[in-house]
Design a protein around this motif. Structure first.
Motif, mmCIF file in Angstrom:
data_model
loop_
_atom_site.group_PDB
_atom_site.id
_atom_site.type_symbol
_atom_site.label_atom_id
_atom_site.label_comp_id
_atom_site.label_asym_id
_atom_site.label_seq_id
_atom_site.Cartn_x
_atom_site.Cartn_y
_atom_site.Cartn_z
ATOM 1 N N ASP A 256 0.831 -1.208 0.000
ATOM 2 C CA ASP A 256 0.000 0.000 0.000
ATOM 3 C C ASP A 256 0.865 1.257 0.000
ATOM 4 O O ASP A 256 0.544 2.242 -0.676
ATOM 5 C CB ASP A 256 -0.926 0.003 1.218
ATOM 6 C CG ASP A 256 -1.994 -1.072 1.136
ATOM 7 O OD1 ASP A 256 -2.228 -1.590 0.028
ATOM 8 O OD2 ASP A 256 -2.586 -1.396 2.189
ATOM 9 N N TYR A 257 1.960 1.226 0.757
ATOM 10 C CA TYR A 257 2.823 2.404 0.835
ATOM 11 C C TYR A 257 3.483 2.683 -0.518
ATOM 12 O O TYR A 257 3.477 3.816 -1.001
ATOM 13 C CB TYR A 257 3.887 2.222 1.908
ATOM 14 C CG TYR A 257 4.823 3.395 2.001
ATOM 15 C CD1 TYR A 257 4.448 4.549 2.688
ATOM 16 C CD2 TYR A 257 6.068 3.373 1.375
ATOM 17 C CE1 TYR A 257 5.292 5.649 2.760
ATOM 18 C CE2 TYR A 257 6.926 4.470 1.445
ATOM 19 C CZ TYR A 257 6.527 5.600 2.142
ATOM 20 O OH TYR A 257 7.368 6.684 2.188
ATOM 21 N N ILE A 258 4.051 1.631 -1.126
ATOM 22 C CA ILE A 258 4.723 1.815 -2.420
ATOM 23 C C ILE A 258 3.732 2.283 -3.473
ATOM 24 O O ILE A 258 4.023 3.174 -4.276
ATOM 25 C CB ILE A 258 5.422 0.520 -2.856
ATOM 26 C CG1 ILE A 258 6.565 0.181 -1.896
ATOM 27 C CG2 ILE A 258 5.959 0.647 -4.281
ATOM 28 C CD1 ILE A 258 7.276 -1.115 -2.225
ATOM 29 N N ALA A 259 2.533 1.686 -3.465
ATOM 30 C CA ALA A 259 1.511 2.093 -4.435
ATOM 31 C C ALA A 259 1.134 3.555 -4.239
ATOM 32 O O ALA A 259 0.922 4.289 -5.209
ATOM 33 C CB ALA A 259 0.278 1.197 -4.298
ATOM 34 N N GLY A 260 1.052 3.988 -2.974
ATOM 35 C CA GLY A 260 0.732 5.383 -2.701
ATOM 36 C C GLY A 260 1.814 6.327 -3.198
ATOM 37 O O GLY A 260 1.517 7.373 -3.777
ATOM 38 N N VAL A 261 3.077 5.955 -2.974
ATOM 39 C CA VAL A 261 4.196 6.776 -3.450
ATOM 40 C C VAL A 261 4.194 6.841 -4.972
ATOM 41 O O VAL A 261 4.386 7.919 -5.567
ATOM 42 C CB VAL A 261 5.534 6.212 -2.935
ATOM 43 C CG1 VAL A 261 6.705 6.925 -3.610
ATOM 44 C CG2 VAL A 261 5.632 6.368 -1.421
ATOM 45 N N MET A 262 3.974 5.692 -5.609
ATOM 46 C CA MET A 262 3.931 5.655 -7.068
ATOM 47 C C MET A 262 2.816 6.538 -7.609
ATOM 48 O O MET A 262 2.974 7.221 -8.623
ATOM 49 C CB MET A 262 3.750 4.215 -7.546
ATOM 50 C CG MET A 262 4.945 3.318 -7.310
ATOM 51 S SD MET A 262 4.598 1.585 -7.728
ATOM 52 C CE MET A 262 4.250 1.719 -9.485
#
Length: 300
Positions: A256-262
């Protein structure tokens, strides 16, 4: 049923017309059921709102309530529009809100069309390994076996022995024993999956306050009897508070964190692309130096 709906609505529309609700406009334009100012409610629009399965009487009641609500909402809007002194400010807020909704939907569609549908396991593990200090446990995690069984259950001593052992053979015996009377015996096997200590401790009596570290070996504190039940807990592994959480327990958080940053990074690139494209087409003109926020002089 559609026919019944039509009949009920037509009866109601006739009632509106005969009572003067629609005036000459309703007679001249038979599809109009109600009008407030420039807003018009037509028969097809009304029919779409009526639920299927209603009796003619229920349809009339529904139509009556819906039309009254429709009219009331628009009358209030008309009156408010005439009496609010700063309607341009309201219109500006409405337009700003509409633009925000359109922009959000466009950015969402662009992200879904251009970004990967799924992040690879390797990418998640790489991020996890580089940021392990971000995944310290707030509470202990444990693995083990938990059983709650009546004090008078047959072969209770055997069940205790099987729980202490924890071998595949004895676990199979526990499962078969539970199947004989599943309503009386509670059995949780979590030796293969890290589990929050609080979830297990919460199944124990209210006065149970031992720490999982003390229960990582078999002793008296992992067996107790309260209110006619015996509680058995075999803790096979413990990760104390403050330890790095195992990857499998935080994998979805990492995803979820990586997807949010992306998404944030993509949104930034999209905005910049649209800005540059608008400037190139001549649709966008900014007469401020955005790097210094100072007005630049222009010649007419």
């Amino acid at each position: 049923m559609t026919h019944l709906k039509s009949v009920a609505i037509l009866l109601f529309a006739v009632c509106l017309t005969s009572c003067g609700g629609g005036g000459d406009t309703a007679i001249d334009r038979g599809d109009i059921v109600a009008r407030v100012g420039k807003s018009v409610l037509t028969m097809p629009e009304l029919m779409e709102k009526v639920p299927y399965g209603l009796t003619p009487a229920d349809s009339v009641r529904f139509v009556s309530a819906y039309v009254h609500q429709w009219v009331d909402a628009r009358i209030i809007g008309e009156v408010a529009a005439r009496n609010i002194p700063d309607m341009p400010a309201i219109e500006e807020k409405v337009n700003a809100y509409r633009n925000e909704l359109v922009m959000m939907e466009y950015r969402r569609l662009m992200y879904e069309q251009n970004m990967p549908k799924e992040l690879s396991e390797d990418s998640l593990e790489v991020y996890y390994s580089r940021h392990q200090d971000d995944f310290r446990l707030d509470a202990p995690l444990i693995k083990g076996i938990f059983v709650k069984i009546p004090d008078n259950a047959p072969r209770l001593n055997d069940v205790k022995k099987w729980v202490r052992s924890g071998t595949e053979e004895d676990l199979d015996k526990i499962e078969k024993y539970q199947l004989s009377d599943p309503e009386k015996m509670e059995y949780h096997y979590f030796a293969d999956n890290w589990t929050d200590w609080g979830k297990i401790a919460g199944r124990m009596p209210l006065d149970f306050n031992a720490s999982p570290e003390l229960l990582s070996r078999w002793d008296k504190t992992s067996e107790m009897s309260r209110n006619g039940y015996t509680y058995l807990l075999n803790v096979t592994e413990v990760l104390p508070k403050g330890a790095v959480a195992p990857f499998e327990t935080v994998k979805e958080t990492v995803r979820d964190y990586i997807a949010g940053v992306m998404r944030i990074e993509y949104d930034k690139r999209l905005r910049q692309h649209l800005y540059e494209e608008g400037v190139e087409r001549g649709d966008v003109e900014v007469k401020i130096d955005l790097t210094t926020a100072e007005l630049t002089k222009t010649t007419e």
